[in-house]
Scaffold this motif. Structure first.
Motif, mmCIF file in Angstrom:
data_model
loop_
_atom_site.group_PDB
_atom_site.id
_atom_site.type_symbol
_atom_site.label_atom_id
_atom_site.label_comp_id
_atom_site.label_asym_id
_atom_site.label_seq_id
_atom_site.Cartn_x
_atom_site.Cartn_y
_atom_site.Cartn_z
ATOM 1 N N ALA A 116 0.834 -1.209 0.000
ATOM 2 C CA ALA A 116 0.000 0.000 0.000
ATOM 3 C C ALA A 116 0.863 1.251 0.000
ATOM 4 O O ALA A 116 0.559 2.235 -0.690
ATOM 5 N N ASP A 117 1.947 1.225 0.788
ATOM 6 C CA ASP A 117 2.836 2.389 0.838
ATOM 7 C C ASP A 117 3.465 2.642 -0.535
ATOM 8 O O ASP A 117 3.569 3.797 -0.981
ATOM 9 N N ILE A 118 3.912 1.586 -1.167
ATOM 10 C CA ILE A 118 4.568 1.733 -2.475
ATOM 11 C C ILE A 118 3.591 2.263 -3.514
ATOM 12 O O ILE A 118 3.917 3.143 -4.313
ATOM 13 N N LYS A 119 2.360 1.757 -3.479
ATOM 14 C CA LYS A 119 1.372 2.174 -4.478
ATOM 15 C C LYS A 119 0.934 3.612 -4.272
ATOM 16 O O LYS A 119 0.437 4.262 -5.199
ATOM 17 N N LYS A 120 1.128 4.135 -3.060
ATOM 18 C CA LYS A 120 0.762 5.526 -2.798
ATOM 19 C C LYS A 120 1.796 6.514 -3.346
ATOM 20 O O LYS A 120 1.505 7.693 -3.507
ATOM 21 N N LEU A 121 3.000 6.028 -3.603
ATOM 22 C CA LEU A 121 4.054 6.918 -4.072
ATOM 23 C C LEU A 121 3.714 7.457 -5.462
ATOM 24 O O LEU A 121 3.288 6.713 -6.335
ATOM 25 N N PRO A 122 3.899 8.752 -5.690
ATOM 26 C CA PRO A 122 3.703 9.287 -7.049
ATOM 27 C C PRO A 122 4.763 8.731 -7.994
ATOM 28 O O PRO A 122 5.838 8.305 -7.566
ATOM 29 N N SER A 123 4.442 8.729 -9.269
ATOM 30 C CA SER A 123 5.347 8.125 -10.248
ATOM 31 C C SER A 123 6.719 8.793 -10.243
ATOM 32 O O SER A 123 7.727 8.149 -10.542
ATOM 33 N N SER A 124 6.776 10.072 -9.880
ATOM 34 C CA SER A 124 8.056 10.776 -9.866
ATOM 35 C C SER A 124 8.973 10.308 -8.744
ATOM 36 O O SER A 124 10.169 10.569 -8.764
ATOM 37 N N GLU A 125 8.425 9.613 -7.727
ATOM 38 C CA GLU A 125 9.228 9.157 -6.596
ATOM 39 C C GLU A 125 9.543 7.669 -6.662
ATOM 40 O O GLU A 125 10.204 7.134 -5.780
#
Length: 876
Positions: A150-159
């Motif tokens: 869930a944490d990874i999927k919340k990251l914006p594509s730029s991060e």
């Protein structure tokens, strides 16, 4: 971005330095983690990524452990070790505690084909499960981050370095819970086959049409794939930072993020190889803006201006688009004018309440040609393919140093640049550069050889003065766009021919099919003019020096200067008026000029053989204003200082008010530059026709009846001696009217008498060259069809009441018998200044705008570098 010993992310790798890669994704694999499985990620400058190492040979003898993890001292070379061992050592290099009792599991393998070395490289991703205790211990002293799915999927594509990280984390989490339907590893392959589909024309999708539209072939797609690999390595996609330098080079400086957003059709922040190539094809200036490619390009354009990505163009976004169109068209861009243009655009789209413009509405109105100018948008400032070729050339030495370089790789990269160069010339150039320090130099040398073999001469001078040597192995092709030029010579507008064909302004360009014109198989030969004019020209200028009336060294220059006085107005004289001039002396000057021009015409063959570069102009019809426009755009400094020939196809007089001035100007230029200016005879260069129309009356009006008739007869004496046809580069047949019904070859033209005062009765062949037309829509009836069928494709020209019309069968037969590829003719007014028929092989050009009070434009054709480029002149 780099992290010592853990991950190396090289930018812009070359084929010889590309290696297989191994990445690891470490996760907690026991029940203490519960459903919230944690994954290990590294972070650098706010971007999270997986640990990775290259698996490659040592770069030199002093680096036997190149590519190894710092803790293992082990060479990561696939021929020496297994990828499982590489993954274990990589995990250990992060933390010694990341040692699993189970071997690493391959979760994804990506294979990317590298065209230069003709084999793929691989990127392996292994999953390594460790107990939660090891994870907790490592977190106390490790420089890494742990995250849940869930944490990874919340990251914006730029991060997130690549979206694959989130996908793999979710994939592993499902496998741990036993909910995954996937078995084994994910295997992906990338290569040209994903971009270039071998399908028939009927089965092509818009994307397939887009890739083929700029003329790309499968080997070109390989070059694009090579560029993609250098940008994306070692991944299978590119992100914005990877392609910023390329977008900058293509003319999108400071707009790279906007362009990337437009190309990212899936809105995932990454482009795979197919999206990458499609985007570059859409940007290419040679890509047509009609049919299938237009729809794809319009979708890109819409996303480019849809800044908030809500699939609707707001009023301000429409305004931005309108502003750029106005800039590209050279129109006024003041706030008031842009506001007015935007209001009109919104009315076209049917938007009255300030609501947004949806994509469907945009596509429909552009497709129906209600909203114009989009063909200029979303264009690179150079040919994308040529840009990549030059980039490859500048790095070829680095590739040559690699043991991975295949022998054929250096040739296919610039194959398209060399295809038009005769083999004997290319060999002689390349033999001295076998060990050249880069392909860029070889490309330049190829160009130099090409220039030496086909560009050293202009005109059709005898061999002693640099005759043109034409390689018969190359075809001329029709350029895909037209260029409009101001009186000052500034380019104001560019239109693609397929756009104009779609709009019904031109027909049958032949640009939507492959060029199938046959080529002449004979070897190079010399194009000669027939007689050496050097002594003739010297004799003429010596004679002009004795002309008392002008008292100058150059009669033609004096005439041109006099015409400048006629053209320009001042307080004492309106423009296009002779003012206070001794008409008796002026008439004598014109008669003297006619005498000199006639002597030149008598020395020329009936069928001229010319070389490129060559401008071809159609009917002028007394339109001196437009003739001056052509001069300012094409030979402002004079024909003798311009590296091109100028061929006029006839009809210089009648219909317009300044036939006398047009003829005087053309004759003066002919005498001044006899090897540059060539004038063919049209159907109005005949006395009987001029009596029916206006030229005879014009001469008598300007000089009085006695002097007027004397001038008129002197001019027609020149017309009687004019050549009747020309061939440019041995392939392009040029006449005023149309192809003749002829039993023999074109050598029959040399039998036409000179002078030819009454062509209608003296030479049927000459009369046909001056009067024939291609079959038109008005000729579509049963009677004409039967006559065409019974007469080898020719029928009586009812519209002209003289000469013939000819159909496609007669036209194709004429080209084949005479070894020609194209025909350029005049004789018919066209609304946009030109017409293209017979799959791009027959071109009609008309060079007098507003003919007889109409609204038509003026155009000419430039034959150069195996292209026939149509130039439309802005005469407004």
């Amino acid at each position: 971005m780099e992290t010592t010993g853990l991950s190396v992310i090289p930018r812009y790798r070359w084929a010889g330095t590309i290696r297989d890669n191994v990445s690891v994704i470490v996760y907690c694999n026991d029940s203490k983690c519960g459903t919230n499985t944690k994954f290990v990620l590294l972070e650098d400058n706010g971007v999270y990524y997986l640990p990775r190492k290259e698996a490659g040979p040592p770069t030199d003898s002093n680096q036997s452990t190149a590519g190894a993890s710092p803790s293992s001292g082990f060479a990561l070379w696939p021929k020496a070790v297994s990828m499982l061992q590489v993954a274990e050592n990589l995990a250990k290099s992060i933390q010694d505690s990341f040692i699993s009792s189970l071997p690493p599991k391959l979760v994804m393998m990506t294979s990317v084909y590298v065209p230069t070395v003709r084999k793929p490289y691989h990127h392996y991703v292994f999953a390594i499960g460790v107990p939660s205790s090891a994870m907790d211990e490592a977190k106390k002293k490790g420089n890494f981050t742990t995250m849940s799915v869930a944490d990874i999927k919340k990251l914006p594509s730029s991060e997130l370095e690549r979206k694959d990280i989130a996908m793999l984390a979710e994939y592993i989490a499902y496998q741990i819970k036993g909910e995954s339907n996937l078995v084994g590893a994910i295997v992906r392959e990338y290569g040209p086959q994903l971009v270039w589909r071998q399908v028939s024309e009927a089965q092509m999708l818009p994307d397939d049409m887009l890739i083929r539209s700029p003329g790309y072939r499968e080997q070109d797609v390989e070059m694009f794939l090579e560029e993609f690999i250098r940008c994306s390595y070692p991944h299978s996609t590119v992100c914005l930072q990877d392609v910023k330098p390329l977008f900058n080079d293509l003319g999108f400086k400071d707009k790279e993020n906007i362009l990337f957003r437009a190309l990212d059709r899936q809105r995932i922040g990454e482009l795979d190889c197919r999206e990458f190539v499609l985007g570059l094809a859409a940007l290419d200036p040679l890509t047509t803006h009609g049919k299938g490619p237009a729809e794809v390009r319009c979708r890109y354009i819409f996303r480019y201006y849809d800044g908030n990505e809500d699939d609707v163009l707001e009023v301000n976004e429409v305004r931005n688009m309108v502003h750029e169109i106005a800039q590209l068209q050279g129109h006024e861009t003041t706030p008031e004018s842009i506001t007015e243009k935007t209001t009109k655009a919104l009315e076209v789209f049917g938007i009255k309440d300030g609501s947004g413009l949806p994509l469907t509405n945009f596509l429909v109105n552009v497709g129906n040609l209600r909203f114009r100018g989009t063909s200029l948008l979303f264009r690179a400032n150079t040919s994308v393919l040529q840009h990549i070729i030059h980039k490859l050339g500048s790095t070829r030495k680095r590739q040559a140093d690699s043991q991975f370089r295949s022998p054929e790789s250096s040739e296919f990269l610039h194959k398209k640049l060399r295809k038009s160069i005769p083999q004997d010339h290319s060999k002689s150039c390349n033999s001295s550069s076998a060990e050249n320090n880069g392909m860029h130099n070889r490309v330049e040398e190829d160009r130099d050889c090409s220039m030496k073999s086909v560009g050293s001469s202009s005109g059709s001078l005898p061999l002693s003065e640099g005759a043109f040597q034409s390689p018969d192995t190359s075809n001329h092709t029709l350029a895909q766009h037209t260029v409009k030029v101001r009186r000052s010579g500034q380019v104001t507008d560019i239109h693609l021919l397929l756009d104009m064909e779609r709009a019904g302004e031109v027909c049958d360009t032949g640009l939507d099919v492959d060029d199938s014109v046959s080529q002449d198989s004979q070897g190079p030969s010399l194009l000669r003019r027939g007689r050496d004019l050097k002594s003739t020209r010297n004799r003429l200028f010596n004679r002009f020096q004795s002309v008392e009336a002008f008292n100058t060294k150059s009669l033609p220059n004096e005439m041109i200067n006099a015409l400048r006085f006629f053209e320009h107005g001042n307080a004492n004289k309106p423009a296009f008026d002779w003012g206070e001039v001794d008409l008796a002396k002026l008439s004598q000057y014109i008669i003297t000029l006619c005498s000199a021009t006639k002597e030149l015409m008598e020395s020329e063959p009936r069928l001229l053989k010319l070389s490129s570069p060559c401008y071809i102009l159609g009917d002028i019809h007394g339109n001196y204003r437009d003739l001056v426009c052509f001069e300012k755009a094409l030979w402002r400094v004079g024909p003798h200082l311009t590296p091109a020939n100028f061929l006029f196809l006839g009809d210089y007089v009648d219909r317009g008010a300044y036939g006398l001035e047009v003829v005087s100007y053309l004759f003066a230029q002919k005498v001044q530059a006899p090897h540059k200016f060539f004038l063919l005879r049209g159907n109005h260069e005949v006395r009987d026709i001029q009596c029916m129309f206006s030229f005879q009356a014009e001469c008598m009006q300007k000089f009085g009846e006695r002097l007027g008739l004397k001038v008129w007869n002197a001019i027609n004496d020149v017309f009687d001696c004019m050549p009747l046809a020309a061939i440019v580069d041995k392939k392009i047949f040029c006449i005023h009217g149309g192809i003749p019904k002829i039993d023999g070859s074109l050598q029959e033209l040399e039998k036409i008498p000179c002078p030819l005062s009454m062509p209608e009765t003296q030479s049927n062949l000459a009369w046909q060259l001056m009067w024939n037309d291609p079959v038109g829509m008005e000729d579509s009836n049963e009677k004409v069809a039967n006559e065409l069928s019974d007469n080898d494709g020719f029928a009586f020209n009812e519209k002209r009441q003289t000469g013939y019309i000819f159909n496609q069968a007669a036209f194709s037969s004429f080209l084949k018998v005479n070894g020609l590829t194209h025909v350029v003719r005049a004789h018919e007014v066209k609304e946009v200044g030109f017409e293209i028929q017979q799959s791009g092989r027959l071109m009609t050009v008309f060079s007098s705008s507003h003919y007889c009070g109409g609204s038509n434009e003026a155009a000419c054709i430039l034959v150069h570098d195996y292209r026939m480029r149509i130039i439309r002149i802005d005469t407004s």
